[in-house]
Design a protein around this motif. Structure first.
Motif, PDB file in Angstrom:
ATOM      1  N   GLU A  19       0.949  -1.195   0.036  1.00 55.01           N
ATOM      2  CA  GLU A  19       0.009   0.004  -0.173  1.00 55.01           C
ATOM      3  C   GLU A  19       0.820   1.283  -0.114  1.00 55.01           C
ATOM      4  O   GLU A  19       1.709   1.470   0.838  1.00 55.01           O
ATOM      5  CB  GLU A  19      -0.973  -0.060   1.315  1.00 55.01           C
ATOM      6  N   SER A  20       0.670   2.170  -0.942  1.00 60.96           N
ATOM      7  CA  SER A  20       1.272   3.419  -0.925  1.00 60.96           C
ATOM      8  C   SER A  20       0.378   4.639  -0.547  1.00 60.96           C
ATOM      9  O   SER A  20      -0.924   4.351  -0.338  1.00 60.96           O
ATOM     10  CB  SER A  20       1.857   3.840  -2.192  1.00 60.96           C
ATOM     11  N   PHE A  21       0.812   5.716  -0.427  1.00 63.58           N
ATOM     12  CA  PHE A  21      -0.089   7.011   0.176  1.00 63.58           C
ATOM     13  C   PHE A  21      -0.263   7.854  -0.895  1.00 63.58           C
ATOM     14  O   PHE A  21       0.779   8.235  -1.682  1.00 63.58           O
ATOM     15  CB  PHE A  21       0.820   7.705   1.404  1.00 63.58           C
ATOM     16  N   ARG A  22      -1.499   8.313  -1.188  1.00 59.90           N
ATOM     17  CA  ARG A  22      -1.881   9.061  -2.410  1.00 59.90           C
ATOM     18  C   ARG A  22      -2.336  10.365  -1.402  1.00 59.90           C
ATOM     19  O   ARG A  22      -3.134  10.659  -0.955  1.00 59.90           O
ATOM     20  CB  ARG A  22      -2.856   8.832  -3.263  1.00 59.90           C
ATOM     21  N   PRO A  23      -1.419  11.571  -1.386  1.00 63.82           N
ATOM     22  CA  PRO A  23      -1.805  12.617  -0.860  1.00 63.82           C
ATOM     23  C   PRO A  23      -2.870  13.213  -1.458  1.00 63.82           C
ATOM     24  O   PRO A  23      -2.925  13.573  -2.870  1.00 63.82           O
ATOM     25  CB  PRO A  23      -0.420  13.682  -0.882  1.00 63.82           C
ATOM     26  N   GLN A 155       9.091   2.796  -7.254  1.00 62.13           N
ATOM     27  CA  GLN A 155       8.652   2.971  -6.017  1.00 62.13           C
ATOM     28  C   GLN A 155       9.510   3.203  -4.996  1.00 62.13           C
ATOM     29  O   GLN A 155      10.514   2.325  -4.952  1.00 62.13           O
ATOM     30  CB  GLN A 155       7.760   1.887  -5.521  1.00 62.13           C
ATOM     31  N   ASN A 156       9.700   3.875  -4.142  1.00 67.43           N
ATOM     32  CA  ASN A 156      10.647   4.356  -3.267  1.00 67.43           C
ATOM     33  C   ASN A 156       9.772   4.152  -1.843  1.00 67.43           C
ATOM     34  O   ASN A 156       8.612   4.051  -1.563  1.00 67.43           O
ATOM     35  CB  ASN A 156      11.345   5.673  -3.182  1.00 67.43           C
ATOM     36  N   TRP A 157      10.717   3.833  -0.608  1.00 70.60           N
ATOM     37  CA  TRP A 157      10.056   4.005   0.686  1.00 70.60           C
ATOM     38  C   TRP A 157      10.839   4.347   1.629  1.00 70.60           C
ATOM     39  O   TRP A 157      12.062   4.400   1.455  1.00 70.60           O
ATOM     40  CB  TRP A 157       9.629   2.382   0.989  1.00 70.60           C
ATOM     41  N   ILE A 158      10.521   4.704   2.700  1.00 70.13           N
ATOM     42  CA  ILE A 158      11.112   5.475   3.946  1.00 70.13           C
ATOM     43  C   ILE A 158      11.201   4.414   5.067  1.00 70.13           C
ATOM     44  O   ILE A 158      10.421   3.764   5.704  1.00 70.13           O
ATOM     45  CB  ILE A 158      10.708   6.617   4.320  1.00 70.13           C
ATOM     46  N   ILE A 165      10.228  -2.913   1.657  1.00 66.72           N
ATOM     47  CA  ILE A 165       9.009  -2.406   1.485  1.00 66.72           C
ATOM     48  C   ILE A 165       8.038  -2.936   2.309  1.00 66.72           C
ATOM     49  O   ILE A 165       6.905  -2.264   2.715  1.00 66.72           O
ATOM     50  CB  ILE A 165       8.502  -2.398  -0.252  1.00 66.72           C
ATOM     51  N   LYS A 166       8.184  -4.193   2.856  1.00 62.08           N
ATOM     52  CA  LYS A 166       7.251  -4.701   3.491  1.00 62.08           C
ATOM     53  C   LYS A 166       7.332  -4.264   5.038  1.00 62.08           C
ATOM     54  O   LYS A 166       6.410  -4.326   5.767  1.00 62.08           O
ATOM     55  CB  LYS A 166       7.737  -6.407   3.729  1.00 62.08           C
ATOM     56  N   ASN A 167       8.523  -3.719   5.504  1.00 61.89           N
ATOM     57  CA  ASN A 167       8.436  -3.187   6.977  1.00 61.89           C
ATOM     58  C   ASN A 167       8.748  -1.678   7.003  1.00 61.89           C
ATOM     59  O   ASN A 167       9.368  -1.278   7.696  1.00 61.89           O
ATOM     60  CB  ASN A 167       9.519  -4.093   7.784  1.00 61.89           C
ATOM     61  N   ALA A 168       8.488  -1.026   5.662  1.00 59.66           N
ATOM     62  CA  ALA A 168       8.983   0.502   5.598  1.00 59.66           C
ATOM     63  C   ALA A 168       8.117   1.078   6.616  1.00 59.66           C
ATOM     64  O   ALA A 168       6.828   0.750   6.823  1.00 59.66           O
ATOM     65  CB  ALA A 168       8.727   0.909   4.236  1.00 59.66           C
TER      66      ALA A 168
END
Length: 381
Positions: A19-23, A155-158, A165-168
């Motif tokens: 799941e990503s965030f769409r602002p 896709q990037n993640w923090i 990406i699973k535990n970002a």
């Protein structure tokens, strides 16, 4: 999960699903509530920024202060990203021989800032300018394989070191949503909004960090965006306000408050925090300007006993010192187009007056520092 800050979006399927965030686009809907603590902090921040702006227009050597302040900001902004280097490292006159990668990062940030400020004279604050600035920031340093000057295609993640990406901690918008969000942000930056520009700057910084459009350098570009926006709006005429020190000292709260906006849609707590950053940073800049001005005036009096001819040569080197507080004789002579011996004599006078001191040696070259000046700038780094 949806709130006024945005919504979570499902991507891919099966093992690969995430799941990503769409602002949501700016300004927030329903609108920001400007009252209570937020209003108090807004009035205070505006007052302090106005005092700083007033000072900037009155000080004759403001450009010197700004060039030093840009370097200090570059250092602090890079330190937030974990860069290890000192003010002395980036002011070293023999910097070309210094291949420390951390130093290169900071030097590039200085170049990127100078580039963006110059570009702002011919281009509005838009995605093109942001990308060009990013290209300068990552030019031939460790992020150069991360598509300098290009928005990401992947896709990037923090998260912490080695996170997946699973535990970002946070997954920014997917590439399509990111492009839409950056296009919306560009429109918001260039549209008139009834919100106070300091509130807008806080929202723009949050939005940019949330979108995370680059594979590397988002934090540094996002912090630079604050200054560029306030200059574009005419709130600042010189880039004398930087908030990286405040963010560095409150790093955990800085990230937590952004997360809170995404989780709950509470922009007000974020804006309140950011207004405090503006007020504290403006106060710090005012204090630094006052101290540097006092030091400048005190040292000028020390030249009153010199002959007219001596004084004019000494002033030339002294002015150079105020933008290059660590020098060696040869480079100073080359820059000022005077002989090595002349500079050498002036350096002796400046040592005798207690302004310069020899602080290091590099091969045969002796390195001299304007220590009192450096001590004022070094605070917080």
């Amino acid at each position: 999960m949806t709130n006024r800050a945005g919504t979570r979006v499902s991507n891919l399927s099966g093992e690969m699903a995430y799941e990503s965030f769409r602002p949501a686009s700016l300004p927030p809907d329903p609108p920001i509530q400007v009252g209570g603590e937020l209003l108090t902090k807004l009035i205070d921040a505006n007052k302090k920024v106005a005092i700083l702006e007033g000072l900037s227009s009155r000080i004759p050597n403001m450009s010197l202060f700004v060039s030093m302040y840009v370097r200090k900001e570059a250092l602090l902004s890079s330190q937030i990203e974990g860069t290890q280097c000192t003010l002395e490292d980036i002011l070293n006159p023999l910097i070309e021989n210094n291949t420390n990668r951390d130093v290169s990062d900071v030097v590039n940030y200085i170049r990127a800032t100078e580039f963006a400020l110059e570009r702002l004279k011919t281009l509005p604050l838009c995605n093109r300018l942001i990308k060009e600035t990013h290209a300068v920031l990552l030019e031939s340093v460790r992020g150069q394989e991360k598509n300098p000057g290009e928005f990401r295609y992947s896709q990037n993640w923090i998260g912490g070191q080695g996170s997946t990406i699973k535990n970002a901690r946070y997954i920014p918008p997917n590439p399509n949503d990111m492009l839409t969000a950056m296009s919306d942000l560009e429109k918001y930056i260039n549209n008139d909004d009834s919100l106070d520009p300091l509130i807008q700057a806080a929202l723009i910084h949050y939005q940019f960090e949330t979108i995370h459009p680059f594979l590397d350098g988002n934090g540094r570009v996002g912090r630079l965006l604050i200054t560029l926006f306030l200059m574009e709006k005419g709130i600042l005429t010189t880039p004398a306000l930087y908030i990286s020190y405040y963010l560095k000292m409150n790093r955990v709260e800085y990230y937590d408050r952004m997360t809170q906006v995404r989780r709950t849609g509470d922009y007000e707590q974020w804006v309140t925090f950011f207004l405090q950053a503006f007020a504290d940073s403006a106060e710090d800049a005012i204090r630094t300007i006052d101290q540097l001005t006092a030091l400048h005036d005190t040292n000028l009096l020390k030249f009153d006993t010199l002959t007219k001819r001596q004084r004019s040569s000494v002033l030339k080197v002294f002015t150079y010192l105020e933008s290059n507080p660590i020098i060696d004789i040869q480079k100073t002579a080359d820059f000022l187009k005077v002989s090595y011996n002349t500079v050498s004599k002036i350096v002796s006078i400046l040592i005798e007056k207690g302004i310069l001191e020899q602080t290091a040696k590099s091969g045969k070259a002796k390195i001299y520092s304007y220590t009192a000046y450096l001590n004022i700038l070094r605070k917080d780094t």
